[in-house]
Write a protein that holds these residues in place. Sequence first.
Motif, PDB file in Angstrom:
ATOM      1  N   GLY A 102     -17.588  16.097 -19.718  1.00 45.31           N
ATOM      2  CA  GLY A 102     -16.479  16.333 -18.791  1.00 45.31           C
ATOM      3  C   GLY A 102     -16.923  16.490 -17.353  1.00 45.31           C
ATOM      4  O   GLY A 102     -16.234  17.114 -16.543  1.00 45.31           O
ATOM      5  N   TYR A 104      -2.368   5.240 -12.126  1.00 41.93           N
ATOM      6  CA  TYR A 104      -2.494   6.697 -12.140  1.00 41.93           C
ATOM      7  C   TYR A 104      -2.869   7.224 -10.756  1.00 41.93           C
ATOM      8  O   TYR A 104      -2.251   8.135 -10.234  1.00 41.93           O
ATOM      9  CB  TYR A 104      -3.555   7.110 -13.167  1.00 41.93           C
ATOM     10  N   LYS A 136      -8.282  15.448 -14.344  1.00 47.07           N
ATOM     11  CA  LYS A 136      -8.521  15.044 -15.726  1.00 47.07           C
ATOM     12  C   LYS A 136      -9.964  14.597 -15.917  1.00 47.07           C
ATOM     13  O   LYS A 136     -10.581  14.049 -15.004  1.00 47.07           O
ATOM     14  CB  LYS A 136      -7.583  13.898 -16.124  1.00 47.07           C
ATOM     15  N   ASN A 137     -10.472  14.820 -17.117  1.00 42.91           N
ATOM     16  CA  ASN A 137     -11.787  14.304 -17.455  1.00 42.91           C
ATOM     17  C   ASN A 137     -11.685  12.805 -17.689  1.00 42.91           C
ATOM     18  O   ASN A 137     -10.813  12.339 -18.426  1.00 42.91           O
ATOM     19  CB  ASN A 137     -12.330  14.972 -18.717  1.00 42.91           C
ATOM     20  N   LYS A 145     -14.713  13.965 -13.307  1.00 37.76           N
ATOM     21  CA  LYS A 145     -13.327  14.411 -13.254  1.00 37.76           C
ATOM     22  C   LYS A 145     -12.584  13.697 -12.135  1.00 37.76           C
ATOM     23  O   LYS A 145     -13.083  13.588 -11.011  1.00 37.76           O
ATOM     24  CB  LYS A 145     -13.256  15.926 -13.019  1.00 37.76           C
ATOM     25  N   ASN A 161      -7.728   4.800 -19.644  1.00 34.58           N
ATOM     26  CA  ASN A 161      -6.856   5.955 -19.414  1.00 34.58           C
ATOM     27  C   ASN A 161      -6.774   6.348 -17.949  1.00 34.58           C
ATOM     28  O   ASN A 161      -6.115   7.299 -17.601  1.00 34.58           O
ATOM     29  CB  ASN A 161      -7.299   7.159 -20.259  1.00 34.58           C
ATOM     30  N   LEU A 162      -7.464   5.619 -17.082  1.00 36.11           N
ATOM     31  CA  LEU A 162      -7.342   5.902 -15.656  1.00 36.11           C
ATOM     32  C   LEU A 162      -7.262   4.587 -14.892  1.00 36.11           C
ATOM     33  O   LEU A 162      -8.244   4.088 -14.363  1.00 36.11           O
ATOM     34  CB  LEU A 162      -8.537   6.718 -15.154  1.00 36.11           C
TER      35      LEU A 162
END
Length: 371
Positions: A328, A347, A335-336, A331, A342-343
């Motif tokens: 993690g 976003y 968010k991690n 960041k 997912n990024l």
Amino acid sequence: MKKSILAIAVIVTLAFTSCTDDNNPSTPKSTFELKIDDLKGDITDGTVTLDPSQTYTLTGALIVKSGATLTIPAGTTIKTSTTALNTSLYIGVERGATININGEANNPVVMTSGQAAPKESDWGGLVICGDAKVNTGDNGTSEVGGLSFGGNNNADSSGKINFLRIEYTGAKFSSDKEFNGVSFFGVGSGTEVSNIYAFESGDDGIEFFGGAVNASNLVIVNAYDDSLDFADGYQGTITNVYISGVSKAGIEGSNNQGNDIATPMTDAKLINVSIVKGADAKFTAGEQAINFKEGGGKQTYTNLFVSGIDTFAKLDTGSGATARIDAGDFKVNGKNFVSTSNLTTDYVSTETGAGNGATLPTWATKISKNN
């Protein structure tokens, strides 16, 4: 006899007063011969102060040696020679030396090309070396300029840079030996760095090699490698960054090329950042908005905005970088980071970034090319 004693007492009193009067400090003189049309050489002692009413011509390397100081007042312009070899034209600050760039809002210090049709790589740039910790060793030699850097004093001061516009830099010796716009090698947190506009650099716009210096209000426009780069155990906070015209990565963050888990590990915090690919087709962002490279280290991005880049990050697949991501330590906007899926830029495009998303923020206009 009494008159003689009184005279001696007066002389001693005057001498003592002249040496200790804090209200009238004297600037130590330098033996350096300052020439407006031939600015080059080694400043080995004292303080050299440029005249803001003059335009200086940089004709070779200008090196501030340990113990000496170069002061550049607001409004000073330095242009490069039109005939000298581009790799010979740079300003270097040794470990133990001081540079004070005292620009002001709407009145920056300008370092630029003297060519009639200026372009990237017309000259080297600014190289500053300090005594702060670097995870490649305590006594490194700068990639360009051959200056020593690194040590164990993270609070070291190399002076200050305030309101500097630096243009057409990034001269190249070879594909792996190139100047940036501004290079910080092992520079400590006692150094003040704010309001730099790096324009048209043939390599990186601004790069930090280790050290612990903090920086704020950085504008990097049209860099032909990475825009902002940090590596080699850099420990610091960079606040307010506007990047436009991305050739490779908007930001390249690394730990150590030879040992991706070297310590002290890179621990960079970036706050209020806009990365804009740029409209010109030559700006491809080939290594994405963020290149998490060579172990990556610890990287935290708060209020990061990205525009025009389809894939958010390029990830080092080595064990060092993988371990950092799993822990993690990468960041983004609270968010991690786990994977590119997912990024996406959808976003990060919801943030305000450096102030106005993809638009040049108000604070940047005080040092911008159009100032």
